[in-house]
Design an enzyme around this catalytic site. Structure first.
Site, PDB file in Angstrom:
ATOM      1  N   CYS A 120     -51.435  63.696 122.483  1.00  0.00           N
ATOM      2  CA  CYS A 120     -50.373  63.798 121.695  1.00  0.00           C
ATOM      3  C   CYS A 120     -49.173  64.049 122.491  1.00  0.00           C
ATOM      4  O   CYS A 120     -49.337  64.041 123.862  1.00  0.00           O
ATOM      5  CB  CYS A 120     -50.484  65.200 120.817  1.00  0.00           C
ATOM      6  SG  CYS A 120     -49.234  65.355 119.550  1.00  0.00           S
ATOM      7  N   LYS A 201     -54.936  66.367 109.337  1.00  0.00           N
ATOM      8  CA  LYS A 201     -54.348  67.583 109.948  1.00  0.00           C
ATOM      9  C   LYS A 201     -53.358  68.079 109.166  1.00  0.00           C
ATOM     10  O   LYS A 201     -52.251  67.467 108.795  1.00  0.00           O
ATOM     11  CB  LYS A 201     -53.974  67.196 111.237  1.00  0.00           C
ATOM     12  CG  LYS A 201     -53.195  68.303 112.161  1.00  0.00           C
ATOM     13  CD  LYS A 201     -52.776  67.883 113.595  1.00  0.00           C
ATOM     14  CE  LYS A 201     -52.050  68.945 114.464  1.00  0.00           C
ATOM     15  NZ  LYS A 201     -51.651  68.433 115.652  1.00  0.00           N
ATOM     16  N   ARG A 211     -49.100  77.380 119.458  1.00  0.00           N
ATOM     17  CA  ARG A 211     -47.819  76.939 119.981  1.00  0.00           C
ATOM     18  C   ARG A 211     -47.385  77.697 120.875  1.00  0.00           C
ATOM     19  O   ARG A 211     -46.718  77.676 121.829  1.00  0.00           O
ATOM     20  CB  ARG A 211     -46.827  76.739 118.667  1.00  0.00           C
ATOM     21  CG  ARG A 211     -47.216  75.579 117.704  1.00  0.00           C
ATOM     22  CD  ARG A 211     -46.338  75.573 116.558  1.00  0.00           C
ATOM     23  NE  ARG A 211     -46.963  74.385 115.767  1.00  0.00           N
ATOM     24  CZ  ARG A 211     -46.341  74.191 114.472  1.00  0.00           C
ATOM     25  NH1 ARG A 211     -45.449  74.789 113.950  1.00  0.00           N
ATOM     26  NH2 ARG A 211     -46.895  73.155 113.573  1.00  0.00           N
ATOM     27  N   GLU A 239     -56.078  59.425 104.166  1.00  0.00           N
ATOM     28  CA  GLU A 239     -56.033  59.550 105.595  1.00  0.00           C
ATOM     29  C   GLU A 239     -57.514  59.383 106.323  1.00  0.00           C
ATOM     30  O   GLU A 239     -57.488  58.511 107.110  1.00  0.00           O
ATOM     31  CB  GLU A 239     -55.612  61.165 105.985  1.00  0.00           C
ATOM     32  CG  GLU A 239     -54.094  61.492 105.654  1.00  0.00           C
ATOM     33  CD  GLU A 239     -53.331  60.795 106.759  1.00  0.00           C
ATOM     34  OE1 GLU A 239     -53.498  60.117 107.643  1.00  0.00           O
ATOM     35  OE2 GLU A 239     -51.973  61.031 106.502  1.00  0.00           O
ATOM     36  N   LYS A 254     -58.353  69.889 110.303  1.00  0.00           N
ATOM     37  CA  LYS A 254     -57.832  71.084 111.048  1.00  0.00           C
ATOM     38  C   LYS A 254     -56.564  71.384 110.156  1.00  0.00           C
ATOM     39  O   LYS A 254     -55.764  70.643 109.917  1.00  0.00           O
ATOM     40  CB  LYS A 254     -57.047  70.519 112.283  1.00  0.00           C
ATOM     41  CG  LYS A 254     -56.290  71.458 113.079  1.00  0.00           C
ATOM     42  CD  LYS A 254     -55.715  70.911 114.485  1.00  0.00           C
ATOM     43  CE  LYS A 254     -54.973  72.067 114.994  1.00  0.00           C
ATOM     44  NZ  LYS A 254     -54.395  71.520 116.357  1.00  0.00           N
ATOM     45  N   SER A 280     -56.315  78.599 116.269  1.00  0.00           N
ATOM     46  CA  SER A 280     -55.962  79.717 116.829  1.00  0.00           C
ATOM     47  C   SER A 280     -55.545  80.714 115.956  1.00  0.00           C
ATOM     48  O   SER A 280     -55.994  81.999 116.339  1.00  0.00           O
ATOM     49  CB  SER A 280     -54.523  79.304 117.457  1.00  0.00           C
ATOM     50  OG  SER A 280     -53.520  78.892 116.627  1.00  0.00           O
TER      51      SER A 280
END
Length: 331
Positions: A120, A201, A211, A239, A254, A280
Site C-alpha cells: 500500500c 476491507k 494508524r 469485491e 478486514k 488493532s
C-alpha cells in the site's frame, strides 16, 4: 428423539471427551504476526495505543524474529514506517525501502519463515491516502486517482518480491489492483509469488490504533471512496468475486470481529483460503479490559480467535499471535 434419551451433556463430561469431539481446532499454524519496522538504531518503542506492540529498528528486529520462530508461528506481515514521505509514496517502492530491507534480513535469518509484505502507499504518502491524489477540474475536490495509483502499487509489489517476500498482500482497495499486480509480478518473473488480497476491507472505526502505529492517518477527508461501507454485505461478494477473477490466491476480510458473517459468506462461496485480520482496535480493547482486571485475557483471546476460525478463517492475522501460541502450548 426427546429427553431423557437425548442428553447432550454426555459428551461434555470430561476434558478428554470435550477434546475428542471438538469441532474447531485453533493451532499455531493459523497465525500471521504483524511487525512494524522503522529506521534508526536501538529502537524498540511501544505503540501507546497498542500495549505490547512495538516499532522496531533493523538492529532490534532479529530478536523479534527469533521470538517468532521459537513460538512456532510460521509467518509475519511487515509494515514499514519510512524516513521520508512524498506525494506519490516513493519510499514504498524504493528497492532499499524499509520493508524491502527487513524482508531481505528476515529471509537471511530465518529462510523458512513466510514473509508477507503489505502493499500500500498510505504510510509513505504525505497526505496519508492509499494512492495518487487528483483534483476535480471544476470543483477542486481531492480524491484518489485509481489507475495512476495502480502503476505505483505494481512497482511496490515487484520491489517487495525482488527483496524476497513470499506473499504480496495489497491492502489499497483500488479497483483492479489484483489484476494489475498479478500481471506485473508475472511480467517481472514472479509468477509463483501468491497474492493475499485485502478483498473485503471496510472503512472501519477499528483501525485507529493501527494508524497510530503506521503513522498513516489521512491528512484530509477519509477513505470511504475506496474502502467499503460497513453496512454492506452483497458488495463484499462483488469485491471478492472480482479478486478471484483477477487472480487472487487468498481472500482477506478486514476487520474480523464485527464481520464474521462476511467471513462465513466468503468461505461458503469460494474455494480459496480465507484470511481474517484481527485488527488493532480489536486487540487494544482486549488489552485495555485485561489491564483493568475486567476480563481473563488468555480466555478471551483464544475464544475470539477460535470464533474467527469457526466462522471460516483459514488464517488469522493477529497481534496476539505470540501470546496465543504460548497459551496453546500450555493447554
Amino acid at each position: 428423539m426427546s429427553y431423557p434419551i437425548t442428553r447432550l451433556r454426555r459428551l461434555r463430561g470430561t476434558s478428554a471427551l470435550r477434546q475428542m469431539v471438538k469441532e474447531t481446532v485453533l493451532t499455531v499454524n493459523d497465525f500471521i504476526y504483524p511487525i512494524f519496522v522503522t529506521y534508526g538504531e536501538n529502537i524498540k518503542s511501544e505503540i501507546p495505543s497498542m500495549p505490547g506492540v512495538y516499532h522496531l529498528s533493523m538492529d532490534r528486529l532479529k530478536t523479534e524474529i527469533d521470538a517468532v520462530v521459537a513460538s512456532g508461528v510460521k509467518s509475519v506481515l511487515l509494515f514499514g514506517v519510512p524516513e521520508t514521505k512524498d506525494e506519490v509514496g516513493s519510499s514504498a517502492y524504493d528497492p532499499n525501502g524499509i520493508v524491502q530491507e527487513a524482508t531481505r534480513a528476515i529471509k537471511s535469518w530465518a529462510p523458512e519463515l513466510v514473509v508477507v509484505a503489505d502493499t500500500c502507499l498510505c504510510a509513505y504518502t504525505e497526505h496519508g491516502h492509499c494512492g495518487v491524489i487528483h483534483h476535480h477540474p471544476v470543483t477542486g475536490a481531492a480524491d484518489v486517482n485509481n489507475d495512476a495509483s495502480l502503476e505505483l502499487l505494481v512497482k511496490t509489489a515487484i520491489s517487495q518480491a525482488e527483496a524476497g517476500a513470499d506473499i504480496i498482500a495489497p491492502s489499497n482497495m483500488m479497483d483492479g489492483f489484483v489484476h494489475a499486480i498479478r500481471e506485473g509480478l508475472d511480467a517481472a518473473g514472479y509468477e509463483n509469488v501468491p497474492i493475499m488480497s485485502y478483498s473485503v476491507k471496510y472503512a472501519s472505526a477499528f483501525y485507529g490504533p493501527f494508524r497510530d502505529a503506521a503513522h498513516s492517518s489521512p491528512q484530509f477527508g477519509d477513505r470511504k471512496t475506496y474502502q467499503m461501507d460497513p453496512a454492506n454485505l452483497r458488495e463484499a461478494m462483488r469485491e471478492a468475486e472480482s479478486d478471484v477473477v483477477e487472480g487472487a490466491d487468498m481472500l482477506m476480510v478486514k476487520p474480523a470481529l464485527a464481520y464474521l458473517d462476511v467471513l462465513r459468506m466468503l468461505k461458503e462461496h469460494f474455494d480459496l483460503p480465507v484470511v481474517a485480520y484481527n485488527v488493532s482496535a480489536e486487540y487494544s480493547m482486549v488489552k485495555a479490559a485485561a489491564a483493568n482486571g475486567w476480563i481473563d485475557e488468555r480466555a478471551v483471546v483464544l475464544e475470539t480467535l477460535t470464533g474467527m476460525k469457526r466462522a471460516g478463517a483459514d488464517l488469522i492475522i493477529t497481534y496476539h499471535a505470540l501470546d496465543a501460541a504460548r497459551w496453546l502450548r500450555e493447554q
